[in-house]
Design an enzyme around this catalytic site. Sequence first.
Site, PDB file in Angstrom:
ATOM      1  N   GLY A 114       0.828  -1.206   0.000  1.00 25.66           N
ATOM      2  CA  GLY A 114       0.000   0.000   0.000  1.00 25.66           C
ATOM      3  C   GLY A 114       0.856   1.247   0.000  1.00 25.66           C
ATOM      4  O   GLY A 114       2.063   1.183  -0.247  1.00 25.66           O
ATOM      5  N   ASN A 115       0.225   2.370   0.265  1.00 29.88           N
ATOM      6  CA  ASN A 115       0.991   3.615   0.367  1.00 29.88           C
ATOM      7  C   ASN A 115       0.344   4.499   1.417  1.00 29.88           C
ATOM      8  O   ASN A 115      -0.709   4.160   1.962  1.00 29.88           O
ATOM      9  CB  ASN A 115       1.081   4.302  -1.000  1.00 29.88           C
ATOM     10  CG  ASN A 115      -0.288   4.633  -1.547  1.00 29.88           C
ATOM     11  OD1 ASN A 115      -0.993   5.474  -1.008  1.00 29.88           O
ATOM     12  ND2 ASN A 115      -0.685   3.948  -2.616  1.00 29.88           N
ATOM     13  N   ARG A 116       0.956   5.616   1.696  1.00 33.17           N
ATOM     14  CA  ARG A 116       0.522   6.423   2.843  1.00 33.17           C
ATOM     15  C   ARG A 116      -0.596   7.409   2.527  1.00 33.17           C
ATOM     16  O   ARG A 116      -0.978   8.206   3.385  1.00 33.17           O
ATOM     17  CB  ARG A 116       1.731   7.171   3.419  1.00 33.17           C
ATOM     18  CG  ARG A 116       2.671   6.245   4.176  1.00 33.17           C
ATOM     19  CD  ARG A 116       3.875   7.006   4.684  1.00 33.17           C
ATOM     20  NE  ARG A 116       3.504   8.135   5.514  1.00 33.17           N
ATOM     21  CZ  ARG A 116       4.286   9.200   5.715  1.00 33.17           C
ATOM     22  NH1 ARG A 116       5.462   9.270   5.115  1.00 33.17           N
ATOM     23  NH2 ARG A 116       3.892  10.177   6.493  1.00 33.17           N
ATOM     24  N   SER A 117      -1.153   7.361   1.337  1.00 37.32           N
ATOM     25  CA  SER A 117      -2.225   8.298   1.017  1.00 37.32           C
ATOM     26  C   SER A 117      -3.429   8.066   1.945  1.00 37.32           C
ATOM     27  O   SER A 117      -3.898   6.937   2.088  1.00 37.32           O
ATOM     28  CB  SER A 117      -2.654   8.108  -0.442  1.00 37.32           C
ATOM     29  OG  SER A 117      -3.822   8.842  -0.679  1.00 37.32           O
TER      30      SER A 117
END
Length: 408
Positions: free
Chosen positions: A203-206
């Site tokens: 995933g990513n931190r958005s």
Amino acid sequence: MFVVVGVTGGIAAYKTVHLVRLLVKEGHEVHVVPTDDAVRFVGLPTWEAISRHSVTTSVHDDVARVRHVSLGQSADLVIVAPATANTLAKMATGLADDLLGTTLLATTAPVVVAPAMHTEMWRHPATMANIATLRARGVITVGPADGELTGGDSGPGRMSEPEDIVAAALAAAGAPEADLAGLRAVVTAGGTREPIDPVRFIGNRSSGKQGVAVALAAADRGADVVLIAAYVDEGVLGEASAHPRVRVVRAGTAAELAAAVGHEAGEADAIVMAAAVADYRVADVSEAKLTKDAAAGPGVTLHLVENDDILAGLVGARREGQTVVGFAAETPGEGETLLDRGRRKAARKGADLLAVNQVGWAQGFEVDENEVMILDASGGVVATPRGSKREVADALWDAVRENRGKTK
Ligand code: CTP
């Protein structure tokens, strides 16, 4: 917005039914407070059905909830339409012998009145003095309009049209202007999650905060919005889900997001790709949870394959009159500026507008503030908004409007 609509005893009360309906359709919580005289023109069941709240004229109903002051205290906006000469006189002297009177004294919200009466009554020095007093206290008057009156005579005295009263009242309460009315917008938000196995993902931190702010800003300004949400916190998504002009579509992976965008984009006038889409996915997603036992050595290798670039696809398929906006999160290296990076990406992506922001370990993500540089397709700096994510979102829509005005 919590709106109190006071209705007083004039035949124009029938037009106020439409006024209440307009406010409800816009998503406002509307409480109607008619006077006893008003209900001789339009009855309580009509007001209750149209506002979807119970309605009373009396200060002696619902006493336990101290309704005679609670409505006024809760209100973000009070509209009195039609406002008769008698009501204007009562307001000017501060009389509070019914629920509308107490509500008006208890409120600190903007008060908008739409007078309606015969021309002679409107022009009478007493009415003129009352209006002057109310205006001096900050009350906003809309109308009366000039035209045919119920007795067959004509002149100033007609209640203004409900659309005009609503527009003036919402502007007085600080609601944004509906300058995007009729625009069909698709906005993506949040980060995709690419599965590794049934329990793990890349995933990513958005957080989705900026994309949701973009969707809400457009909807508040009158656009019809489809919000395609990848992973977005429920708390962040909440307000958007409740907005009458936002439809939320969920997507998990980049492929699901691409499919949802493909489905919704055809009809859209503007598409904003604020989602943080994974560039790669795991080639062979394991059906079973990966275990350490199964790993051959001290490490594991994941084979990643590239996802389609959704933004590039949109730019390629862009039809006449469609505006495509991208976002770019950058970490400029030594010797290069954010603008250099943004310009290179703007040239590569070919979107009508690109919102570039600098990110880092402690910058850009999961926070409420943002600073972006909005570039046009040729790399020109259109705006550099800085502030809350909502302020940035509004600046982005201003840029979209300007861009559409220029090129479409
Ligand atoms: N984007 C997209 N599809 C992808 C990846 C990104 O539509 N598979 C969109 C994002 O929603 C964003 C824009 O492309 O609007 C830029 O994303 P970014 O990750 O900054 O661009 P990349 O092309 O992936 O460039 P980089 O090499 O910097 O990762």
